[in-house]
Design an enzyme around this catalytic site. Sequence first.
Site: not given
Length: 370
Positions: A116, A119-120, A181, A184, A186-187, A227, A255-257, A309
Amino acid sequence: MSIDPGVLLRRAAFRMDPERAHEAALRALQVGGPALAAGASWMSKRDGSVGQQLMGLDFPGPVGLAAGYDKYGRAVRAWGRLGFGFAEIGTVTARPQPGNPRPRLFRLPADEAIINRMGFNNDGAAVTARRIADARRGAGAGIPIAVNIGKSKVTPLERAAEDHLASFRLLRGVADLVVVNVSSPNTPGLRELQDRDHLTAILGALRDEDASMRRIDARAPMPFLVKLAPDLPDAQIEDAVDLAGELGLAGVVLTNTTISRDGLIDPGAPVASEQGGLSGPPVRKRADEAVRIAARRAGDDLVIIGVGGIMDADDAWQRLASGASLVEVWTGLVYRGPLIARDITLGLMQRMRDEGVSHISEVTGSALAG
Ligand SMILES: Cc1cc2nc3c(=O)[nH]c(=O)nc-3n(C[C@H](O)[C@H](O)[C@H](O)COP(=O)(O)O)c2cc1C
């Protein structure tokens, strides 16, 4: 021959665009959530052996909803009724933002994984706070509600602390715990906030605000957690854990992705090269290692929430044994269905009986000895 309705629903969902399927699932939970039988028969099977008091809160079960599934806080009342022991709403940013252009959510079925780059996308802290407040009236959520906050895309990194503070001021009254967080992918630049200086500024600002508000409303101190990303080197995980201790945080979420594409069963899948964070079984091993690293470093000082997972009770057991007190799921909801938290909780209870373990807290860290 009878066919499990859950399997049929999942087959239908998998024929839909992934984000549309996700929206449909959330809508169903938003509408149907309050009516989900609170006294469903499985709940009577859940007993005190899986309930824990942590961070000053009562967690009826160890399996939570990971951040990013209910970003808008639309289904707050549903999660406890589906068997989740807590739910993390968000990521919420100070300002509303649309997120990245679609498509931004991709399935990798052979790996039971997701990529994914959302992007929040979210409604912003003010609207989300009101929505959570409404959901918590009356019968409410029935479980601890964590709110996950992150930096608005338009805010430069050096003003991240102010941005988090603006969100926190709006959300403090509706959150039982707050997860920051900084992981991520994605930012742009966001993960730089995992370094010592940025984390100190953000969490220091939140803690000071909480302390000054408590002089007015005498609430219990807000438990703050941070996180972290699975892609941090081991030493940086240790450093973040040390810092969490120094700053008096309640815990860490690991964890995050991941941005790595290692360990995919099907690296040739058409979407494997899409940009974004990978979740599901391919992140399991590193997420588990990260929990072990953090648990060894933190001792009993921090609560560790393990995520990444976890698809079944064996995965959850392993993560607890590595040092987590609670676990969370996201990708498992897509591949194993909405009752995953109930199924994992009942599976943990069965294994506890089989192994003569009387309380879930005894599982935490049991694989770390030596
Ligand atoms: C589509 C999607 C959106 C996500 N959004 C967020 C988010 O907004 N904030 C966050 O902290 N984590 C977010 N995550 C990460 C999850 O909370 C979780 O850390 C990660 O997916 C690993 O868990 P899993 O393997 O059970 O999915 C998102 C994950 C997915 C799949």
